[in-house]
Design an enzyme around this catalytic site. Structure first.
Site, PDB file in Angstrom:
ATOM      1  N   PHE A  12       0.722  -1.115   0.060  1.00  0.00           N
ATOM      2  CA  PHE A  12      -0.071   0.113   0.079  1.00  0.00           C
ATOM      3  C   PHE A  12       0.729   1.207   0.184  1.00  0.00           C
ATOM      4  CE2 PHE A  12       0.810   0.023   4.654  1.00  0.00           C
ATOM      5  CZ  PHE A  12       1.066   1.410   4.955  1.00  0.00           C
TER       6      PHE A  12
ATOM      7  N   LYS B 199      -1.202  -7.352  -9.283  1.00  0.00           N
ATOM      8  CA  LYS B 199      -2.405  -7.053  -8.151  1.00  0.00           C
ATOM      9  C   LYS B 199      -1.955  -5.905  -7.423  1.00  0.00           C
ATOM     10  CE  LYS B 199      -3.222  -8.581  -4.002  1.00  0.00           C
ATOM     11  NZ  LYS B 199      -3.596  -7.532  -3.450  1.00  0.00           N
TER      12      LYS B 199
ATOM     13  N   GLU C 200      -5.086  -3.767  -2.150  1.00  0.00           N
ATOM     14  CA  GLU C 200      -6.358  -3.669  -2.105  1.00  0.00           C
ATOM     15  C   GLU C 200      -6.765  -2.520  -1.257  1.00  0.00           C
ATOM     16  OE1 GLU C 200      -4.455  -5.875  -0.762  1.00  0.00           O
ATOM     17  OE2 GLU C 200      -5.086  -6.602   1.278  1.00  0.00           O
ATOM     18  N   ARG C 201      -5.570  -1.869  -0.457  1.00  0.00           N
ATOM     19  CA  ARG C 201      -6.254  -0.752   0.098  1.00  0.00           C
ATOM     20  C   ARG C 201      -6.054   0.704  -0.421  1.00  0.00           C
ATOM     21  NH1 ARG C 201      -3.037  -1.508   5.758  1.00  0.00           N
ATOM     22  NH2 ARG C 201      -1.496  -2.948   4.907  1.00  0.00           N
TER      23      ARG C 201
ATOM     24  N   CYS D 202       9.477   2.155   3.076  1.00  0.00           N
ATOM     25  CA  CYS D 202      10.463   0.742   3.629  1.00  0.00           C
ATOM     26  C   CYS D 202      11.976   1.200   3.940  1.00  0.00           C
ATOM     27  CB  CYS D 202      10.463  -0.318   2.375  1.00  0.00           C
ATOM     28  SG  CYS D 202      11.330   0.177   1.146  1.00  0.00           S
TER      29      CYS D 202
ATOM     30  N   GLU E 228       9.158  -3.832  13.431  1.00  0.00           N
ATOM     31  CA  GLU E 228       9.009  -2.610  12.391  1.00  0.00           C
ATOM     32  C   GLU E 228       7.748  -1.942  12.631  1.00  0.00           C
ATOM     33  OE1 GLU E 228       7.955  -3.783   8.346  1.00  0.00           O
ATOM     34  OE2 GLU E 228       8.972  -2.127   7.449  1.00  0.00           O
TER      35      GLU E 228
HETATM   36  P1  NAD Z   1       1.518  -6.370   3.085  1.00  0.00           P
HETATM   37  O1  NAD Z   1       2.432  -7.522   3.243  1.00  0.00           O
HETATM   38  O2  NAD Z   1       0.524  -6.496   4.093  1.00  0.00           O
HETATM   39  O3  NAD Z   1       0.870  -6.548   1.675  1.00  0.00           O
HETATM   40  C1  NAD Z   1       1.378  -6.507   0.594  1.00  0.00           C
HETATM   41  C2  NAD Z   1       0.694  -7.357  -0.540  1.00  0.00           C
HETATM   42  O4  NAD Z   1       0.476  -8.819  -0.094  1.00  0.00           O
HETATM   43  C3  NAD Z   1      -0.608  -6.621  -0.733  1.00  0.00           C
HETATM   44  O5  NAD Z   1      -1.062  -6.790  -2.242  1.00  0.00           O
HETATM   45  C4  NAD Z   1      -1.649  -7.971   0.195  1.00  0.00           C
HETATM   46  O6  NAD Z   1      -3.007  -7.959  -0.587  1.00  0.00           O
HETATM   47  C5  NAD Z   1      -0.887  -9.040  -0.078  1.00  0.00           C
HETATM   48  N1  NAD Z   1      -0.860  -9.930   1.467  1.00  0.00           N
HETATM   49  C6  NAD Z   1      -0.936  -9.238   2.554  1.00  0.00           C
HETATM   50  N2  NAD Z   1      -1.051 -10.304   3.631  1.00  0.00           N
HETATM   51  C7  NAD Z   1      -1.026 -11.467   2.962  1.00  0.00           C
HETATM   52  C8  NAD Z   1      -1.262 -12.684   3.339  1.00  0.00           C
HETATM   53  N3  NAD Z   1      -1.162 -13.141   4.544  1.00  0.00           N
HETATM   54  N4  NAD Z   1      -1.151 -13.707   2.378  1.00  0.00           N
HETATM   55  C9  NAD Z   1      -1.114 -13.462   1.164  1.00  0.00           C
HETATM   56  N5  NAD Z   1      -1.034 -12.175   0.695  1.00  0.00           N
HETATM   57  C10 NAD Z   1      -0.914 -11.080   1.550  1.00  0.00           C
HETATM   58  O7  NAD Z   1       2.391  -5.143   3.087  1.00  0.00           O
HETATM   59  P2  NAD Z   1       1.936  -3.722   3.057  1.00  0.00           P
HETATM   60  O8  NAD Z   1       1.197  -3.525   4.518  1.00  0.00           O
HETATM   61  O9  NAD Z   1       0.895  -3.337   2.146  1.00  0.00           O
HETATM   62  O10 NAD Z   1       3.172  -2.645   2.882  1.00  0.00           O
HETATM   63  C11 NAD Z   1       4.019  -2.442   4.097  1.00  0.00           C
HETATM   64  C12 NAD Z   1       5.273  -3.420   4.179  1.00  0.00           C
HETATM   65  O11 NAD Z   1       5.962  -3.554   2.932  1.00  0.00           O
HETATM   66  C13 NAD Z   1       6.114  -2.952   5.048  1.00  0.00           C
HETATM   67  O12 NAD Z   1       6.511  -4.041   5.826  1.00  0.00           O
HETATM   68  C14 NAD Z   1       7.268  -2.195   4.306  1.00  0.00           C
HETATM   69  O13 NAD Z   1       8.479  -2.148   4.962  1.00  0.00           O
HETATM   70  C15 NAD Z   1       7.448  -3.129   3.107  1.00  0.00           C
HETATM   71  N6  NAD Z   1       7.860  -2.624   2.023  1.00  0.00           N
HETATM   72  C16 NAD Z   1       8.978  -3.122   1.301  1.00  0.00           C
HETATM   73  C17 NAD Z   1       9.782  -2.517   0.417  1.00  0.00           C
HETATM   74  C18 NAD Z   1      11.105  -2.864   0.128  1.00  0.00           C
HETATM   75  O14 NAD Z   1      11.478  -2.568  -1.066  1.00  0.00           O
HETATM   76  N7  NAD Z   1      11.731  -3.712   0.898  1.00  0.00           N
HETATM   77  C19 NAD Z   1       9.073  -1.437  -0.345  1.00  0.00           C
HETATM   78  C20 NAD Z   1       7.788  -1.125   0.356  1.00  0.00           C
HETATM   79  C21 NAD Z   1       7.051  -1.811   1.257  1.00  0.00           C
END
Ligand code: NAD
Length: 522
Positions: A171, A195, A198-199, A303, A403
């Site tokens: 998101f 994909k 969804e947020r 991140c 985090e």
């Molecule tokens: P998230 O993991 O909750 O969601 C990311 C994606 O995974 C979404 O599309 C979501 O639908 C899907 N998802 C979430 N939970 C799932 C599950 N249990 N099973 C299957 N799919 C699932 O992450 P977020 O909250 O959207 O983003 C924040 C996180 O992303 C932070 O931890 C941040 O550090 C990380 N991030 C990392 C980078 C990087 O390059 N290292 C860049 C941006 C964000």
């Protein structure tokens, strides 16, 4: 089929306030260059984080709809793979131009759905746009190698596309992360199922419209919606050859193992806990501005946010000035003039961040600046957390280990540079780090001994530009970080090398006996 809310607005007309939307439309999906409404009865409500007003409903698409998107990408691949890289480059030029033209509109969608300030949202778009700009260099990046390896024999390499690939996005960067994937996946000859989170899928939907306008053939980019079930569909769909994931560790580690077990290539960038080390010889003013910007910008939901400060020696005396400057940041709706820090993504996220602050207090840390309970008068219903600074933190505390992903800076004290390096290296994450010093020797010692994959020297958020690659390390990447996003490694991820060895003179060979031994050097 119908026009989406995204299509209704144009490059010059888009939301510029957090006003309640009276006629809320569902977010469509994108297949064969068309926007289509899902037939599902399951939706995820998307709220403006500044007001918690409903903005749109995001469908949890049916399996048949997602299967149709994959079929569309498979069909498109048959001809897309045979287009020349020069023709794909021409489409990319138009895509780049259209993103620039729609820059503010993309940013407005981000401010509305994700919450970050409009100025910061423009940066989100720019960082993605730069990947698309770098992708126009594909003819150079896709060149193979050739060598005469023996008498009359040469070996050549070709970079070939993989087929249908998928991207699963977080998101926090609604434009940048889709743009880490769309340009490179497609310019290398693949077709893509994306994909978005969804947020906040709005920016991805505008990008879909630009894909269509840039002249991508039908089916080269398809966008599906959903949460865990959509992810499982991607993981188990045999036609999908590779997955790019960016998000948290829980989802990412699951996606990496299940995707890899299903024989797919997976690149996965995960969570972080980025430390800044400050040395007494640093430019104090530059350091304070840098740490305040990088800890609290985007409400800490980056991140590469600098969420952890390691103060070496007497620099601990500077913390009150850090707090003063953090306190001066304007927390407000992202469309408001002068807003520095917007809301966090959801009420659940606000609650989680506040409870981590409370736990820090219970565990003996000091809440030097407390952002809990702050609400801008115009936005009483938003998910607000003001800049928060927690001092006297030790590495066994929950606020250090987790985090936080909010506008919270946790601060630790050490005596020497070696202590700082040791502390930072003991942390499981290794996305990025920064050092503030005027000494070249100190910076060089830090650079050489630090394990984090992206290092800033007097640079708070050292995200590499797209001619380099995003090289997080340790627990911030899955699979040991073997596949990184964008740059040359990004091109490698989306292509398969084919290596051809040819011996043309064999056409005239006269020997009557077959040779059965491994050839030796001649
Ligand atoms: P998230 O993991 O909750 O969601 C990311 C994606 O995974 C979404 O599309 C979501 O639908 C899907 N998802 C979430 N939970 C799932 C599950 N249990 N099973 C299957 N799919 C699932 O992450 P977020 O909250 O959207 O983003 C924040 C996180 O992303 C932070 O931890 C941040 O550090 C990380 N991030 C990392 C980078 C990087 O390059 N290292 C860049 C941006 C964000």
């Amino acid at each position: 089929q119908r026009s989406s809310a995204a299509l209704a607005s144009t490059a010059t007309s888009y939301p510029t306030t957090h006003e309640k939307i009276t006629a809320v439309e569902d977010t469509p999906y994108f297949i064969n260059n068309k926007f289509v409404n899902s037939t599902t009865d399951q939706f995820i409500d998307l709220h403006d984080p500044a007001t918690n007003n409903l903005v749109t409903r995001v469908p949890q698409m049916t399996n048949d709809e997602m299967k149709a998107a994959v079929a569309s990408a498979e069909k498109a691949y048959e001809s897309w793979r045979n287009t020349t890289v020069l023709s794909r480059q021409q489409i990319m030029f138009r895509f780049v131009h259209l993103i620039r033209e729609n820059w503010d509109r993309l940013a407005a969608s981000i401010t509305l759905e994700q919450g970050k300030t409009f100025a910061d949202a423009r940066g989100d778009v720019l960082r993605g746009l730069q990947v698309a700009e770098a992708a126009v260099g594909a003819p150079e990046l896709l060149k193979g190698e050739v060598l005469e390896v023996s008498k009359d024999m040469e070996t050549r390499t070709y970079r070939e596309s993989l087929g249908v690939v998928a991207a699963i996005c977080p998101f926090n960067f609604p434009a940048m992360i889709p743009l880490w994937c769309i340009p490179i996946a497609t310019v290398t000859g693949n077709t893509l199922i994306l994909k978005p989170s969804e947020r906040d899928p709005g920016a991805a939907m505008i990008l879909a419209e630009l894909v269509q306008k840039a002249g991508f053939p039908e089916g080269v980019v398809n966008i599906i919606h959903g949460a865990h079930r959509a992810v499982d569909f991607i993981l188990d769909e045999p036609a999908i050859k590779a997955i790019s994931f960016v998000g948290g560790n829980k989802a990412g580690e699951y996606i990496f193992s299940r995707g890899s077990a299903n024989g797919k290539r997976v690149q996965a960038n995960l969570g972080a806990k980025n430390h800044a080390a400050v040395l007494p010889d640093a430019n104090k003013n530059h350091f304070i501005n840098s740490v305040v910007g990088a800890a609290f910008g985007a409400a800490g939901q980056r991140c590469m946010a600098l969420s952890t400060l390691v103060m070496v020696g007497e620099t601990k005396e500077w913390l009150s000035e850090v707090a003063e400057r953090a306190k001066a940041l304007k927390v407000d709706g992202g469309f408001e003039d002068g807003a520095d820090v917007g809301p966090v993504i959801s009420p659940q996220s606000k609650e989680r961040i506040e409870s981590l602050i409370a736990t820090a207090e219970k565990e003996g840390a000091t809440i030097l600046l407390d952002g809990r309970g702050f609400t801008p008068s115009k936005y009483p219903n938003g998910n607000w957390v003001g800049p928060t600074i927690i001092s006297n933190v030790t590495t066994d505390m929950t606020c250090y280990k987790e985090e936080i992903f909010g506008p919270v800076l946790v601060c630790l004290n050490v005596e020497t540079l070696d202590d700082a390096i040791d502390l930072i290296n003991k942390n499981e994450y290794g996305n990025g780090t920064a050092i503030f010093t005027k000494s070249g020797a100190t910076a060089e010692t830090f650079r050489k001994n630090i394990e984090a994959g992206q290092v800033g020297i007097n640079v708070p958020i050292p995200v590499p530009l797209p001619m380099f690659s995003f090289t997080g390390n340790k627990k911030s990447v899955a699979g040991g970080g073997a596949s990184t996003f964008y740059g040359k490694p990004g091109v490698s991820f989306y292509t398969q090398l084919k290596t051809v060895t040819a011996h043309w003179q064999s056409a005239d060979a006269v020997a009557k006996k077959a040779s059965v031994h491994m050839p030796t050097m001649q």
